[in-house]
Scaffold this motif. Structure first.
Motif, PDB file in Angstrom:
ATOM      1  N   SER A   5       0.847  -1.190   0.000  1.00  0.00           N
ATOM      2  CA  SER A   5       0.000   0.000   0.000  1.00  0.00           C
ATOM      3  C   SER A   5       0.881   1.238   0.000  1.00  0.00           C
ATOM      4  O   SER A   5       2.052   1.191   0.395  1.00  0.00           O
ATOM      5  CB  SER A   5      -0.915   0.030   1.227  1.00  0.00           C
ATOM      6  OG  SER A   5      -0.159   0.278   2.391  1.00  0.00           O
ATOM      7  N   SER A  37       2.829  14.324  -3.546  1.00  0.00           N
ATOM      8  CA  SER A  37       3.507  13.114  -4.031  1.00  0.00           C
ATOM      9  C   SER A  37       4.656  12.698  -3.111  1.00  0.00           C
ATOM     10  O   SER A  37       5.762  12.392  -3.560  1.00  0.00           O
ATOM     11  CB  SER A  37       4.034  13.350  -5.444  1.00  0.00           C
ATOM     12  OG  SER A  37       4.852  14.522  -5.478  1.00  0.00           O
ATOM     13  N   TYR A  39       4.940   9.911   0.222  1.00  0.00           N
ATOM     14  CA  TYR A  39       4.080   8.808   0.644  1.00  0.00           C
ATOM     15  C   TYR A  39       4.591   8.084   1.888  1.00  0.00           C
ATOM     16  O   TYR A  39       5.783   8.099   2.201  1.00  0.00           O
ATOM     17  CB  TYR A  39       3.967   7.774  -0.479  1.00  0.00           C
ATOM     18  CG  TYR A  39       3.284   8.302  -1.720  1.00  0.00           C
ATOM     19  CD1 TYR A  39       1.899   8.256  -1.849  1.00  0.00           C
ATOM     20  CD2 TYR A  39       4.030   8.879  -2.748  1.00  0.00           C
ATOM     21  CE1 TYR A  39       1.269   8.744  -2.984  1.00  0.00           C
ATOM     22  CE2 TYR A  39       3.400   9.376  -3.882  1.00  0.00           C
ATOM     23  CZ  TYR A  39       2.027   9.309  -3.993  1.00  0.00           C
ATOM     24  OH  TYR A  39       1.405   9.802  -5.109  1.00  0.00           O
ATOM     25  N   GLU A 137     -13.872   4.128   2.588  1.00  0.00           N
ATOM     26  CA  GLU A 137     -12.945   5.221   2.877  1.00  0.00           C
ATOM     27  C   GLU A 137     -13.172   5.815   4.266  1.00  0.00           C
ATOM     28  O   GLU A 137     -12.219   6.002   5.043  1.00  0.00           O
ATOM     29  CB  GLU A 137     -13.075   6.306   1.795  1.00  0.00           C
ATOM     30  CG  GLU A 137     -12.547   5.851   0.435  1.00  0.00           C
ATOM     31  CD  GLU A 137     -12.857   6.866  -0.649  1.00  0.00           C
ATOM     32  OE1 GLU A 137     -13.968   7.441  -0.634  1.00  0.00           O
ATOM     33  OE2 GLU A 137     -11.996   7.082  -1.515  1.00  0.00           O
ATOM     34  N   GLY A 167      -7.388  11.482  -0.392  1.00  0.00           N
ATOM     35  CA  GLY A 167      -6.522  12.114  -1.379  1.00  0.00           C
ATOM     36  C   GLY A 167      -7.162  13.319  -2.035  1.00  0.00           C
ATOM     37  O   GLY A 167      -8.365  13.563  -1.905  1.00  0.00           O
ATOM     38  N   GLY A 168      -6.358  14.119  -2.717  1.00  0.00           N
ATOM     39  CA  GLY A 168      -6.849  15.286  -3.431  1.00  0.00           C
ATOM     40  C   GLY A 168      -6.893  16.527  -2.565  1.00  0.00           C
ATOM     41  O   GLY A 168      -6.321  16.580  -1.475  1.00  0.00           O
ATOM     42  N   THR A 332      -1.502  15.434  -5.708  1.00  0.00           N
ATOM     43  CA  THR A 332      -2.001  14.152  -6.179  1.00  0.00           C
ATOM     44  C   THR A 332      -3.491  14.044  -5.907  1.00  0.00           C
ATOM     45  O   THR A 332      -3.975  14.533  -4.883  1.00  0.00           O
ATOM     46  CB  THR A 332      -1.252  12.982  -5.510  1.00  0.00           C
ATOM     47  OG1 THR A 332      -1.831  11.751  -5.915  1.00  0.00           O
ATOM     48  CG2 THR A 332      -1.322  13.076  -3.992  1.00  0.00           C
ATOM     49  N   ASN A 333      -4.192  13.396  -6.808  1.00  0.00           N
ATOM     50  CA  ASN A 333      -5.642  13.225  -6.650  1.00  0.00           C
ATOM     51  C   ASN A 333      -6.007  11.949  -5.910  1.00  0.00           C
ATOM     52  O   ASN A 333      -7.129  11.814  -5.428  1.00  0.00           O
ATOM     53  CB  ASN A 333      -6.326  13.199  -8.021  1.00  0.00           C
ATOM     54  CG  ASN A 333      -6.341  14.561  -8.688  1.00  0.00           C
ATOM     55  OD1 ASN A 333      -6.514  15.580  -8.026  1.00  0.00           O
ATOM     56  ND2 ASN A 333      -6.143  14.580 -10.004  1.00  0.00           N
ATOM     57  N   ASN A 334      -5.084  11.010  -5.830  1.00  0.00           N
ATOM     58  CA  ASN A 334      -5.389   9.699  -5.258  1.00  0.00           C
ATOM     59  C   ASN A 334      -5.068   9.644  -3.771  1.00  0.00           C
ATOM     60  O   ASN A 334      -4.046  10.157  -3.324  1.00  0.00           O
ATOM     61  CB  ASN A 334      -4.585   8.605  -5.967  1.00  0.00           C
ATOM     62  CG  ASN A 334      -5.011   8.421  -7.405  1.00  0.00           C
ATOM     63  OD1 ASN A 334      -6.199   8.461  -7.710  1.00  0.00           O
ATOM     64  ND2 ASN A 334      -4.055   8.238  -8.301  1.00  0.00           N
ATOM     65  N   GLY A 335      -5.957   8.995  -3.031  1.00  0.00           N
ATOM     66  CA  GLY A 335      -5.677   8.664  -1.653  1.00  0.00           C
ATOM     67  C   GLY A 335      -4.956   7.333  -1.592  1.00  0.00           C
ATOM     68  O   GLY A 335      -4.200   6.978  -2.513  1.00  0.00           O
ATOM     69  N   GLN A 337      -3.683   3.675  -1.950  1.00  0.00           N
ATOM     70  CA  GLN A 337      -3.778   2.667  -3.001  1.00  0.00           C
ATOM     71  C   GLN A 337      -3.156   1.378  -2.469  1.00  0.00           C
ATOM     72  O   GLN A 337      -2.124   1.386  -1.808  1.00  0.00           O
ATOM     73  CB  GLN A 337      -3.021   3.135  -4.257  1.00  0.00           C
ATOM     74  CG  GLN A 337      -3.635   4.381  -4.893  1.00  0.00           C
ATOM     75  CD  GLN A 337      -2.797   4.924  -6.041  1.00  0.00           C
ATOM     76  OE1 GLN A 337      -1.775   5.556  -5.827  1.00  0.00           O
ATOM     77  NE2 GLN A 337      -3.209   4.632  -7.255  1.00  0.00           N
TER      78      GLN A 337
END
Length: 341
Positions: A5, A37, A39, A137, A167-168, A332-335, A337
């Motif tokens: 993850s 970006s 993590y 989420e 995210g986002g 970044t748009n993603n939470g 992953q």
């Protein structure tokens, strides 16, 4: 199989501190933040040796325990063990006789980008991938919050867990009974590109224990200290101001809004700033930054500066005089992953 993850760290742009109880319970809180970006990463490898092995690769920390649960909370890697104990408590026996958990975070602990909470989200995500846990989420973010604040009794707010999960760019609202509403903002790409270009992220090469600052902030609310509470009201207003500026494309107002919030944030509790941080802030302002703030609870870690037009180059040059490091990033748009291989 390896179950992996990654969850993004966040930059808090406005409203910081209003997500902390008891303020959010009494008055409601509001925060605007954006994931970047950088993590927190986690990987789980099932084993059959009767051991739980930890490797914190960024900190070069290693530990091994017998796979007997709950694992001891003894001041050593408690954040990771807290996640394991809660997953075991809520979902039962792990489907193996031991496992190895490897983690890595792209920013130092105590740096103000939500590293601890984001790491909890990442580790939970890896377990959810492995065990097929039924976590949406909101469920995942709330469970991460519960592990830190309730199980481990670590002081802090709620924004980091939700930022890492969703995210986002989000406008978040916080209410009593742990009610959280995440409002994703649809901001035009050109506005985000300009914000990313003009917002300098500077690591001061210092870290701090955020819990002491947050504990004092909580005490100020409990003790009904008017100056501190009034400052938090203004920070909540700042979150609304920031949301409107981003949605309307009034990007060059952001520096003023950051400066407005920073002046009030310093009134929330002692230790949020210090002479060294004030010197850095004033030097950046003289070089062309129109505003900025200390990221997270304060006291050290990262600072951000809004540099309108082409002033970022002069500001970066001045910041070199203080050591530290200007960190490149993108929004970044993603939470979180997760995946397995």
């Amino acid at each position: 199989m390896i179950y992996r993850s990654k969850a993004p760290l966040r930059i808090g742009l406005a409203g910081g501190g209003t997500d902390v109880s008891p303020y959010s319970d009494l008055y409601g809180g509001a925060i605007l933040n954006a994931t970047v970006s950088l993590y927190a990463r986690a990987a789980i490898e099932p084993l059959d040796n009767g051991q739980v092995i930890f490797e914190c690769a960024d900190r070069r920390e290693f530990a091994t325990y017998d796979a007997v649960y709950p694992l001891p909370i003894d001041g050593n890697l408690d954040l990771l063990k807290g996640v394991i104990n809660r997953v075991y408590k809520d979902y039962g026996k792990f489907p193996s006789n031991g496992f190895k958990l490897t983690t890595f975070v792209d920013a130092p602990a105590g740096s103000g980008l939500g590293t601890s909470s984001t790491l909890v989200v990442a580790v939970l995500g890896a377990f959810a991938e492995w065990l097929k846990l039924p976590l949406g989420e909101y469920d995942l973010a709330h469970l991460a919050y519960s592990i830190e604040r309730e199980d481990l009794q670590q002081a802090g707010g709620k924004q980091d867990q939700y930022a890492a999960t969703f995210g986002g760019v989000n406008f978040m609202e916080f209410y009593k009974n742990d009610k959280v509403i995440v409002n994703p903002l649809r901001i035009k790409d050109v506005y985000l590109h300009e914000l990313e270009n003009n917002l300098v992220l500077f690591y001061t090469s210092t870290s701090r224990l955020s819990s002491s600052i947050i504990s004092e902030q909580q005490k100020n609310v409990t003790d009904k200290k008017d100056d501190s509470i009034e400052a938090m009201h203004h920070l909540k207003d700042q979150a609304v101001m920031m949301k409107e500026a981003l949605l309307r494309g009034s990007i060059d107002k952001i520096g003023e809004i950051l400066d407005y919030g920073f002046e009030y944030k310093k009134k929330m509790a002692k230790g949020i700033t210090n002479p060294q941080l004030d010197e850095i802030y004033e030097a950046a302002r003289k070089a062309g930054a129109s505003g900025g703030k200390i990221s997270g609870a304060g006291g050290g870690g990262f600072m951000i500066f809004y540099c309108p037009k082409n002033t970022r180059f002069a500001v970066v040059d001045v910041l070199k005089n203080f050591g530290g490091d200007v960190k490149r990033y993108s929004f970044t748009n993603n939470g979180i992953q997760t995946w397995s291989i």
